[in-house]
Design a protein around this motif. Structure first.
Motif, mmCIF file in Angstrom:
data_model
loop_
_atom_site.group_PDB
_atom_site.id
_atom_site.type_symbol
_atom_site.label_atom_id
_atom_site.label_comp_id
_atom_site.label_asym_id
_atom_site.label_seq_id
_atom_site.Cartn_x
_atom_site.Cartn_y
_atom_site.Cartn_z
ATOM 1 N N ARG A 16 35.773 57.284 47.402
ATOM 2 C CA ARG A 16 37.024 58.310 46.767
ATOM 3 C C ARG A 16 38.239 58.177 46.808
ATOM 4 O O ARG A 16 39.009 58.129 46.220
ATOM 5 C CB ARG A 16 36.564 59.767 47.354
ATOM 6 C CG ARG A 16 35.477 60.466 46.614
ATOM 7 C CD ARG A 16 35.156 61.844 47.004
ATOM 8 N NE ARG A 16 34.973 62.056 48.366
ATOM 9 C CZ ARG A 16 34.087 62.221 48.949
ATOM 10 N NH1 ARG A 16 32.997 61.876 48.463
ATOM 11 N NH2 ARG A 16 33.743 62.531 50.437
ATOM 12 N N ALA A 69 31.059 57.324 51.130
ATOM 13 C CA ALA A 69 31.499 58.275 49.850
ATOM 14 C C ALA A 69 32.804 58.451 50.032
ATOM 15 O O ALA A 69 33.804 58.360 49.189
ATOM 16 C CB ALA A 69 30.851 59.488 49.992
ATOM 17 N N ASP A 81 31.942 55.859 41.124
ATOM 18 C CA ASP A 81 31.859 57.007 42.084
ATOM 19 C C ASP A 81 30.635 56.654 43.160
ATOM 20 O O ASP A 81 29.911 55.668 43.119
ATOM 21 C CB ASP A 81 31.392 57.941 41.176
ATOM 22 C CG ASP A 81 32.508 58.379 40.271
ATOM 23 O OD1 ASP A 81 33.802 58.073 40.684
ATOM 24 O OD2 ASP A 81 32.014 58.832 39.004
ATOM 25 N N PRO A 82 30.955 57.430 44.233
ATOM 26 C CA PRO A 82 29.670 57.144 45.496
ATOM 27 C C PRO A 82 28.363 57.314 44.816
ATOM 28 O O PRO A 82 28.074 58.593 44.180
ATOM 29 C CB PRO A 82 30.286 58.109 46.472
ATOM 30 C CG PRO A 82 31.326 58.678 45.930
ATOM 31 C CD PRO A 82 31.723 58.475 44.395
ATOM 32 N N ALA A 97 24.781 57.142 49.253
ATOM 33 C CA ALA A 97 25.739 56.547 50.152
ATOM 34 C C ALA A 97 25.889 57.396 51.303
ATOM 35 O O ALA A 97 25.972 58.790 51.133
ATOM 36 C CB ALA A 97 27.149 56.558 49.482
#
Length: 140
Positions: free
Chosen positions: A78, A74, A64-65, A69
């Motif tokens: 995603r 990000a 995940d970010p 970030a």
């Protein structure tokens, strides 16, 4: 000889107001304004080495970010939960290929994403494989 002059068939009673230029920070009706200064802010100074990425290179995210970030990074992380090409990422984010390449290089050095070449299928299947399948079907 003078050029012909155009005349309106139905003259307007009042002239149209001139269109106003968008104010600072506002985009056009077509979408957000992408000026070179904004793209430079997204990518930062271009002193680092860039990864060798093609338009068809597939990108897959590992995590995940992180909180550190940028919004663009990000969004890339995603989007990359499933393999996507760099061209698709560029289109989804409405950013130029060069900007996406710089962002992906940063993510690659942080080991948050993996880049791999696309899977290229052979034009023709191997003859021995086809014969084995045919013999197997004949035995059924």
């Amino acid at each position: 000889m003078t050029p012909p002059q155009r005349r309106r068939r139905f003259p307007k009673a009042s002239p149209e107001p001139a269109p106003q230029p968008p104010q600072e920070g506002q985009g056009t009706p077509e979408g957000p304004k992408k000026n070179p200064e904004r793209l430079y802010v997204i990518t930062g100074p271009d002193g680092a080495e860039r990864s060798e990425l093609d338009l068809v290179t597939l990108i897959v995210a590992h995590a995940d970010p992180p909180p550190s970030a940028t919004p663009e990074q990000a969004a890339l992380l995603r989007l990359c939960t499933a393999p996507l090409s760099v061209a698709e990422l560029s289109a989804y984010l409405s950013l130029p290929f060069s900007v996406v390449t710089v962002l992906l290089t940063e993510l690659l050095t942080a080991e948050l994403v993996t880049a791999r070449a696309p899977v290229i299928r052979q034009a023709l299947a191997d003859r021995s494989l086809l014969e084995a399948v045919m013999h197997g079907l004949q035995r059924l």
